[in-house]
Enzyme design. Sequence first.
Site, PDB file in Angstrom:
ATOM      1  N   LYS A 265      44.427 -13.909  18.459  1.00  0.00           N
ATOM      2  CA  LYS A 265      45.328 -14.887  19.093  1.00  0.00           C
ATOM      3  C   LYS A 265      44.681 -16.258  19.264  1.00  0.00           C
ATOM      4  CE  LYS A 265      47.356 -11.553  22.246  1.00  0.00           C
ATOM      5  NZ  LYS A 265      47.844 -11.285  23.598  1.00  0.00           N
TER       6      LYS A 265
ATOM      7  N   ALA B 138      43.550 -12.194  30.885  1.00  0.00           N
ATOM      8  CA  ALA B 138      44.910 -11.909  31.332  1.00  0.00           C
ATOM      9  C   ALA B 138      45.192 -12.512  32.717  1.00  0.00           C
ATOM     10  CB  ALA B 138      45.130 -10.400  31.365  1.00  0.00           C
TER      11      ALA B 138
ATOM     12  N   ASN C  55      38.291 -12.074  42.063  1.00  0.00           N
ATOM     13  CA  ASN C  55      37.655 -11.519  40.862  1.00  0.00           C
ATOM     14  C   ASN C  55      36.262 -11.034  41.225  1.00  0.00           C
ATOM     15  OD1 ASN C  55      37.937 -11.110  37.964  1.00  0.00           O
ATOM     16  ND2 ASN C  55      36.250 -12.572  37.742  1.00  0.00           N
TER      17      ASN C  55
ATOM     18  N   TYR D  69      49.755  -0.294  31.475  1.00  0.00           N
ATOM     19  CA  TYR D  69      50.923   0.584  31.319  1.00  0.00           C
ATOM     20  C   TYR D  69      50.546   1.972  30.855  1.00  0.00           C
ATOM     21  CZ  TYR D  69      50.546  -0.764  26.420  1.00  0.00           C
ATOM     22  OH  TYR D  69      50.074  -0.988  25.144  1.00  0.00           O
TER      23      TYR D  69
ATOM     24  N   GLY E 288      52.818  -2.472  33.424  1.00  0.00           N
ATOM     25  CA  GLY E 288      52.789  -3.559  32.444  1.00  0.00           C
ATOM     26  C   GLY E 288      53.619  -3.365  31.185  1.00  0.00           C
TER      27      GLY E 288
HETATM   28  P1  ATR Z   1      41.493  -9.210  29.838  1.00  0.00           P
HETATM   29  O1  ATR Z   1      41.749 -10.041  28.621  1.00  0.00           O
HETATM   30  O2  ATR Z   1      42.158  -7.859  29.812  1.00  0.00           O
HETATM   31  O3  ATR Z   1      41.747  -9.947  31.096  1.00  0.00           O
HETATM   32  P2  ATR Z   1      38.692  -9.586  30.359  1.00  0.00           P
HETATM   33  O4  ATR Z   1      38.820 -11.044  30.103  1.00  0.00           O
HETATM   34  O5  ATR Z   1      37.492  -8.859  29.856  1.00  0.00           O
HETATM   35  O6  ATR Z   1      39.942  -8.810  29.765  1.00  0.00           O
HETATM   36  O7  ATR Z   1      38.838  -9.361  31.937  1.00  0.00           O
HETATM   37  C1  ATR Z   1      38.663  -8.134  32.560  1.00  0.00           C
HETATM   38  C2  ATR Z   1      38.917  -8.308  34.034  1.00  0.00           C
HETATM   39  O8  ATR Z   1      38.679  -7.049  34.711  1.00  0.00           O
HETATM   40  C3  ATR Z   1      38.009  -9.309  34.699  1.00  0.00           C
HETATM   41  O9  ATR Z   1      38.668  -9.866  35.806  1.00  0.00           O
HETATM   42  C4  ATR Z   1      36.846  -8.411  35.148  1.00  0.00           C
HETATM   43  O10 ATR Z   1      36.048  -8.943  36.173  1.00  0.00           O
HETATM   44  P3  ATR Z   1      34.764  -9.869  35.787  1.00  0.00           P
HETATM   45  O11 ATR Z   1      35.332 -11.220  35.458  1.00  0.00           O
HETATM   46  O12 ATR Z   1      33.945  -9.896  37.031  1.00  0.00           O
HETATM   47  O13 ATR Z   1      34.101  -9.207  34.622  1.00  0.00           O
HETATM   48  C5  ATR Z   1      37.615  -7.224  35.653  1.00  0.00           C
HETATM   49  N1  ATR Z   1      36.799  -6.013  35.713  1.00  0.00           N
HETATM   50  C6  ATR Z   1      36.410  -5.255  34.673  1.00  0.00           C
HETATM   51  N2  ATR Z   1      35.662  -4.207  35.107  1.00  0.00           N
HETATM   52  C7  ATR Z   1      35.568  -4.316  36.460  1.00  0.00           C
HETATM   53  C8  ATR Z   1      34.950  -3.550  37.505  1.00  0.00           C
HETATM   54  N3  ATR Z   1      34.237  -2.452  37.221  1.00  0.00           N
HETATM   55  N4  ATR Z   1      35.092  -3.985  38.767  1.00  0.00           N
HETATM   56  C9  ATR Z   1      35.810  -5.092  39.063  1.00  0.00           C
HETATM   57  N5  ATR Z   1      36.418  -5.849  38.123  1.00  0.00           N
HETATM   58  C10 ATR Z   1      36.312  -5.480  36.854  1.00  0.00           C
END
Ligand code: ATR
Length: 285
Positions: free
Chosen positions: A55, A140, A160, A228, A249
């Site tokens: 994308k 997202a 976050n 989802y 979702g």
């Molecule tokens: P997407 O495109 O699905 O948003 P991403 O950009 O990798 O994928 O984002 C994942 C999100 O899930 C982020 O907000 C991430 O937090 P960080 O920015 O701190 O990495 C969050 N996330 C993933 N694993 C997590 C965990 N174990 N605890 C808390 N937040 C988590």
Amino acid sequence: MKHSASPAMQNAGITSLGLNWRYLAFDVPPESLRETIAGAKAMGFIGLNLTVPHKLLAVEMVDVLDESAKVWGAVNTVRFETKNRAGHWVPLGLVEADEVNEVRSHGFNTDADAIVRAVEEDLRCTIKGARILVLGAGGAGRVAALRFAAEGAAELFLINRTQSKSEVLAVEIGQRNPQVKTSTAYPNSEVDLVINCTSLGLKDGDALSFDEKQFSLKQTKAAYDMIYRPAKTPFLNLAEKTGKQTANGLGMLLYQGAKALEIWTGKPAPIGEMRRGLEANVYGK
Ligand code: ATR
């Protein structure tokens, strides 16, 4: 593409519209994206959908960008177009094969609007004027928060795991939509909506994406989870147990796909058929 539910959804829509088209999924490595778009153009494809990371890459690869793709910096829908006799660019899906001459690729983004439509239709919640807790500031979460701000949300609470990302996001919202209040702390009063935009809940045994010591689901009217699969994450289960309106979702996937089909066909998408095709594929019902 073993995991894509889009063919089931789009082919249900295509059949319902009586078109003799087929929607197919292909696994394309990012380094082959440019030649894939060129190949689809040469083969007379009507259009394409793209997923992460394509994308973002496609923004530099299509011939023209719709405003939606410019605003969100991402292309999830490509429409191939040719010039009609009057010299206007028209979708390939609307012309006969023998009318096709020069072809261009036109990039759109249907993801961001789908977030608003999913929340508003599936939860009967109005974003304009709403106070919203956004959990997650990754790809997202960022688009969701920015889109809610553009829609006129009153106040956004951005949480976050990595707090610096929510702070950067708050600054970006301040620049784009300065009238929207932002905070990078949990709300201490009622909100209209909590949305999970983190990946927590995808795997069995995942923790909740918010701190129950700092926020209770009793404080919200409704809860949306971008996940989802599974259909009900621990977050949605807890919200339901707390007596709140919930939605997962699937609607986001449905509405981005419906908009893409409208872009290719110029006709209203048969949303009920597409939803049924999607649910049958994802949940086997
Ligand atoms: P997407 O495109 O699905 O948003 P991403 O950009 O990798 O994928 O984002 C994942 C999100 O899930 C982020 O907000 C991430 O937090 P960080 O920015 O701190 O990495 C969050 N996330 C993933 N694993 C997590 C965990 N174990 N605890 C808390 N937040 C988590």
